[in-house]
Design an enzyme around this catalytic site. Structure first.
Site, PDB file in Angstrom:
ATOM      1  N   ILE A   1       0.755  -1.451   0.061  1.00 25.27           N
ATOM      2  CA  ILE A   1       0.027  -0.107   0.028  1.00 25.27           C
ATOM      3  C   ILE A   1       0.967   1.252   0.183  1.00 25.27           C
ATOM      4  CG2 ILE A   1      -2.045  -1.152   1.113  1.00 25.27           C
ATOM      5  CD1 ILE A   1      -1.082   0.095   3.777  1.00 25.27           C
TER       6      ILE A   1
ATOM      7  N   HIS B   1      -4.553  -3.782  -2.405  1.00 18.65           N
ATOM      8  CA  HIS B   1      -5.016  -3.542  -1.127  1.00 18.65           C
ATOM      9  C   HIS B   1      -5.061  -2.059  -0.874  1.00 18.65           C
ATOM     10  CE1 HIS B   1      -3.224  -7.549   0.659  1.00 18.65           C
ATOM     11  NE2 HIS B   1      -4.587  -7.846  -0.041  1.00 18.65           N
TER      12      HIS B   1
ATOM     13  N   THR C   1       6.534 -12.685  -1.560  1.00 18.93           N
ATOM     14  CA  THR C   1       5.091 -12.820  -0.766  1.00 18.93           C
ATOM     15  C   THR C   1       5.170 -14.329  -0.527  1.00 18.93           C
ATOM     16  OG1 THR C   1       2.838 -12.975  -1.133  1.00 18.93           O
ATOM     17  CG2 THR C   1       4.040 -12.569  -3.092  1.00 18.93           C
TER      18      THR C   1
END
Ligand SMILES: [Zn+2]
Length: 262
Positions: free
Chosen positions: A106, A122, A209
């Site tokens: 973000i 997000h 991730t």
């Protein structure tokens, strides 16, 4: 393995990339992942602050958390991983090829580095949304309002509704961070964009991730079953590793510039 990756990258016409917290961590952005003190802010579990229930109960507390995060992120710079991805996009574009970047982060550092075709799954910590009229706008104010202009003394502050940022569209609604909270759904158009990229690409990269969270965990499967080659670049092993055609463990900021130098 690098040489085979290079030849794969060369012949790819559509490269899609998914990035996560690991890429931001290399810019020293705290991620609030895991358990124990890593997932705590002022003794609150982050999942209990970044959620609609907390906003209902105490929007001042939620803004205090985001004000803190904005302060932490405000002076952070993009790193070599962000730069390598932005350079790759430019290179592919020059060759009339397609590049799309899907991020779970973000912080908008991909934009700072020059990436253009970015889907923010997000949301963005630098955008706010009116709770009343839904208007979304950029906002880089730190502190978010003057009321938040005090050093955190460790004491419990309590922010009231009049301390919170207000909509400037004339509706007087309260602004909230335009991010997806725990327990909220991702926007349909963002999810569709992510799935389309995974389906249509011929090379899919998963970077930084753990691939444990949806839709990240599905995207690599979709890419694979649609015939794309897949690569995982992460500090540690991930659940996606054994499905991937290429796996590189290490810092994305060190690995990507080499991988993309073709
Ligand atoms: Zn409004």
């Amino acid at each position: 393995m690098k040489e085979i990756f290079h030849s794969q990258l060369k012949k790819s016409r559509y490269v899609a990339v998914l990035t996560g917290a690991g890429v931001s961590a290399e810019s020293n952005i705290p991620t609030f992942r895991g358990s124990g003190s890593n997932s705590l802010w002022k003794n609150h579990e982050v999942t209990q602050v970044a959620c609609p229930q907390a906003w209902e109960k105490d929007p001042g507390l939620v803004w205090e958390f985001y004000n803190y995060r904005r302060k932490m992120m405000g002076d952070k710079k993009f790193n070599l991983a962000h730069k390598a991805l932005a350079d790759l996009e430019k290179k592919l574009q020059d060759q009339q090829k397609t590049f799309s970047l899907i991020t779970q982060n973000i912080d908008d550092l991909h934009f700072d580095a020059g990436s253009k075709n970015v889907t923010r799954l997000h949301g963005s910590i630098w955008m706010v949304r009116c709770c009343k009229c839904g208007y979304v706008e950029k906002n880089r104010e730190v502190p978010i309002t003057n009321a938040f202009n005090q050093e955190s003394s460790g004491e419990k502050n309590h922010y009231k509704v009049e301390d919170l940022p207000k909509c400037k569209q004339g509706c007087d609604g309260i602004l909230r961070p335009n991010v997806v909270w725990f327990g909220e759904s991702l926007s349909k158009s963002n999810i569709n964009q992510a799935f389309l990229s995974a389906q249509n690409c011929d090379l899919f990269l998963v970077i930084g991730t753990s691939s444990l969270v949806q839709p990240a965990s599905s995207l690599i499967q979709i890419a694979k079953s649609s015939g794309a080659k897949t690569a995982v670049i992460n500090l540690e092993e991930t659940v996606a590793d054994h499905d991937a055609d290429f796996v590189f463990h290490g810092k994305a900021g060190e690995i990507l510039p080499e991988l993309f130098s073709v």
